[in-house]
Enzyme design. Structure first.
Site, PDB file in Angstrom:
ATOM      1  N   CYS A  58     116.380  41.932 -35.063  1.00 25.14           N
ATOM      2  CA  CYS A  58     115.356  42.262 -36.032  1.00 25.14           C
ATOM      3  C   CYS A  58     114.636  43.420 -35.485  1.00 25.14           C
ATOM      4  CB  CYS A  58     113.978  41.318 -35.914  1.00 25.14           C
ATOM      5  SG  CYS A  58     113.839  40.557 -34.297  1.00 25.14           S
ATOM      6  N   ARG A  60     116.545  46.307 -34.317  1.00 27.03           N
ATOM      7  CA  ARG A  60     117.505  47.372 -34.557  1.00 27.03           C
ATOM      8  C   ARG A  60     118.808  47.047 -35.168  1.00 27.03           C
ATOM      9  NH1 ARG A  60     117.171  49.765 -29.716  1.00 27.03           N
ATOM     10  NH2 ARG A  60     115.555  48.189 -28.955  1.00 27.03           N
ATOM     11  N   HIS A 107     121.310  54.753 -23.115  1.00 21.47           N
ATOM     12  CA  HIS A 107     120.481  54.051 -24.225  1.00 21.47           C
ATOM     13  C   HIS A 107     121.098  52.585 -24.245  1.00 21.47           C
ATOM     14  CE1 HIS A 107     118.745  53.222 -28.158  1.00 21.47           C
ATOM     15  NE2 HIS A 107     119.729  52.615 -28.590  1.00 21.47           N
ATOM     16  N   SER A 117     112.659  47.625 -26.318  1.00 23.76           N
ATOM     17  CA  SER A 117     112.175  46.549 -27.241  1.00 23.76           C
ATOM     18  C   SER A 117     110.706  46.794 -27.489  1.00 23.76           C
ATOM     19  CB  SER A 117     112.316  45.167 -26.513  1.00 23.76           C
ATOM     20  OG  SER A 117     113.726  44.929 -26.325  1.00 23.76           O
ATOM     21  N   GLU A 122     111.464  42.102 -22.764  1.00 22.67           N
ATOM     22  CA  GLU A 122     111.878  40.942 -23.328  1.00 22.67           C
ATOM     23  C   GLU A 122     113.051  40.428 -23.009  1.00 22.67           C
ATOM     24  OE1 GLU A 122     113.615  40.175 -26.743  1.00 22.67           O
ATOM     25  OE2 GLU A 122     113.750  42.250 -27.582  1.00 22.67           O
ATOM     26  N   ALA A 198      92.687  23.898 -35.993  1.00 21.00           N
ATOM     27  CA  ALA A 198      93.968  24.093 -36.709  1.00 21.00           C
ATOM     28  C   ALA A 198      94.227  25.466 -36.801  1.00 21.00           C
ATOM     29  CB  ALA A 198      94.168  23.448 -37.763  1.00 21.00           C
ATOM     30  N   GLY A 199      94.107  26.348 -35.642  1.00 22.41           N
ATOM     31  CA  GLY A 199      94.283  27.775 -36.119  1.00 22.41           C
ATOM     32  C   GLY A 199      95.684  28.144 -35.906  1.00 22.41           C
ATOM     33  N   MET A 201      97.081  30.194 -33.800  1.00 20.46           N
ATOM     34  CA  MET A 201      97.472  30.307 -32.274  1.00 20.46           C
ATOM     35  C   MET A 201      97.495  29.123 -31.639  1.00 20.46           C
ATOM     36  SD  MET A 201      95.833  33.403 -29.962  1.00 20.46           S
ATOM     37  CE  MET A 201      94.433  33.857 -31.032  1.00 20.46           C
TER      38      MET A 201
END
Lengths: 372, 147
Positions: A58, A60, A107, A117, A122, A198-199, A201
């Site tokens: 997602c 690259r 690279h 990233s 990550e 209910a958020g 997060m």
């Protein structure tokens, strides 16, 4: 590197990432799993690559290749990508970066280690690079050089992750909350979680806890219907808000995520609950603004309260730790890159009987944004 | 009998040391969580519940060994001297120690005390145990000349 016959051997990478191109462009160039074998065959033919591999995530889309001669290879790759995504090559070119060795090697090593990233350090990218390599290998698209390149990139990434803090700490509020809960309770299997409100997060945190083995989830909301709907989504049980005192007795982890103007969980309620539950530790994750849990609760023995500021502070802290690990990571990568280049020179010398080229051949092509 | 007495007393000392260490680790970890500062210590230390469990196991073991050691001491004394009690300061201290750990063990079992307070008592307890089982012989006149 130049051989005696004057035939160059180069490792190329051409692609775009989250820094060089917006998502609209990246998604058009994304390569599906099923498309890979055919794409790898075509790119080798059309761009004239001896070996090829494609990394599509997602963040690259990159094509790695080995060529005998550089002339026009990059342009052919630009055109290939343009054709693949249905985009005018000229407008695409400004978004693409291209490197040749040693930058291309560096690279890949950096990408695999998570240094390129969106979230520094990550872990997912390592798996993705591994998959990209294995798929290219399975299609017969790679050969000796790219095999070695990717294998060493994966090793370098593992070394970086083991020896530096690049991947340490949690970088999202949800994962920080889980980390804290684990430090209090050890394993989360069999723990009881109560979600109030209910958020997004709150739900995300809940999901992460579920991923770690939490099975008993209760959901509480001002509107019972809302709670029931949420409970259905998360394989949880809905509980009415009147049951709060009883639920405080049973829950190990309480997540609050409402916009209520007054405290939902007061200090007195927690004191009473702690007494009845024999001081069994209680972890309160307060995601609400304004706060849902009375702040004075934090001082109680065996009750651990974390509000949104605490959690975001910890996320910030993790990010900073990872930044600090950057130079150590780059040092490891530099070392590994040099070793790869040395190996490659030896290979070239033995195979083609050619002269080793200058190891610091820092040519790079392509106008526009550089990725790493 | 005497061997059992000394052996158990020494081993209980070691158990209390373990409880002490894990009590300290618990307090350190708990402090990190309460202060929301998650430094290297936070990452390296085991979770609170593990620390608590080991601490309690050590307290239980120590208490059991101390009980056996104490009993053997009194029995051995009876065998040697025909008396159950000599008024040796160490005896007083050790009985005191025994009562302290009995209290901690019992209250923890019933979960009246938990977490932080138990950890603090483990620290205090060990300090007292150090004095009782080792120091007393040097500081006060006693049958236990070396230990």
């Amino acid at each position: 590197m130049a051989t005696a016959e004057g035939v160059d051997r180069h490792i190329l990478v051409v692609g775009l990432n989250h820094r060089s191109a917006p998502i609209e462009l990246r998604e058009r160039l994304a390569v599906q799993q099923a498309q890979l074998p055919e794409l790898l065959a075509r790119v080798r033919e059309e761009a004239g690559l001896q070996e090829a591999a494609v990394l599509s995530t997602c963040n690259r889309v990159e094509i790695y290749g080995r060529v005998q001669a550089l002339d026009g290879a990059v342009d052919r790759l630009h055109r290939f990508l343009g054709g693949h995504g249905g985009i005018e090559p000229t407008s695409l070119s400004s978004r693409l970066y291209s490197y040749t060795e040693p930058e291309s090697v560096r690279h890949l090593f950096a990408v695999a280690s998570g240094l390129d990233s969106m979230v520094l350090g990550e872990a997912e990218i390592l798996q993705q690079v591994k998959q990209a390599y294995e798929q290219a290998k399975a299609c017969g698209a790679t050969g000796k050089v790219l095999n070695a390149l990717f294998q060493r990139a994966l090793n370098a990434a593992k070394a970086v992750r083991t020896h530096t803090g690049i991947g340490r700490g949690s970088t999202s509020v949800g994962s920080v909350a889980v980390e804290l809960a684990q430090k209090i309770f050890g394993g989360l299997n069999g723990r009881v979680v109560l979600l109030i409100g209910a958020g997004t997060m709150g739900e995300a945190t809940l999901q992460r806890l579920a991923d770690r083995g939490v099975r008993d989830v209760r959901i509480m909301n001002r509107s019972f219907e809302r709670a029931a709907r949420l409970a259905a989504d998360h394989r949880a049980s809905a509980v009415p808000i009147e049951q709060m005192p009883a639920q405080l007795l049973e829950a190990d982890i309480v997540i609050t995520s409402t916009a209520a103007p007054a405290y939902l969980v007061g200090r007195a309620a927690v004191v009473a609950a702690m007494h009845t539950r024999h001081q069994r530790p209680l972890c309160l994750i307060d995601l609400g603004v304004p706060r849902n849990v009375e702040p004075a609760t934090a001082g109680l023995d065996n009750a651990y309260v974390f509000d949104i500021d605490d959690l975001e502070g910890l996320v910030q802290h993790s990010h900073q730790e990872r930044q600090r690990a950057l130079s150590a990571s780059q040092a490891i990568i530099d070392q590994k890159v040099d070793r790869f280049l040395a190996w490659w020179q030896d290979e070239a010398r033995m195979a083609g009987g050619g002269l080793p080229g200058a190891p610091r051949d820092a040519r790079h092509f392509g106008s526009g944004a550089r990725g790493a | 009998m005497l061997l059992l007495h000394t052996g158990c007393s020494l081993m209980s000392e070691i158990a209390f040391l373990v409880a002490f260490i894990f009590g300290i680790l618990f307090l350190l970890q708990e402090r990190q969580l309460k202060r929301k500062t998650l430094g290297r210590l936070f990452h390296r230390l085991p979770p609170l519940n593990a620390l608590e469990q080991i601490n309690f196991a050590a307290i239980s073991f120590g208490f059991a060994l101390l009980s056996i050691g104490l009993a053997c001491g009194f029995i051995g004394e009876h065998v040697l001297l025909g008396r159950w009690w000599t008024g040796d300061p160490k005896e007083y201290l050790t009985v005191g120690l025994w009562m302290l750990y009995f209290g901690v063990w019992w209250l923890r079992r019933r979960a009246t005390l938990r977490g932080r307070r138990v950890a603090l008592l483990s620290v205090a307890g060990f300090s007292f145990a150090l004095v009782t089982l080792l120091g007393a012989s040097w500081l006060l006149p006693s049958w236990h000349r070396y230990f």
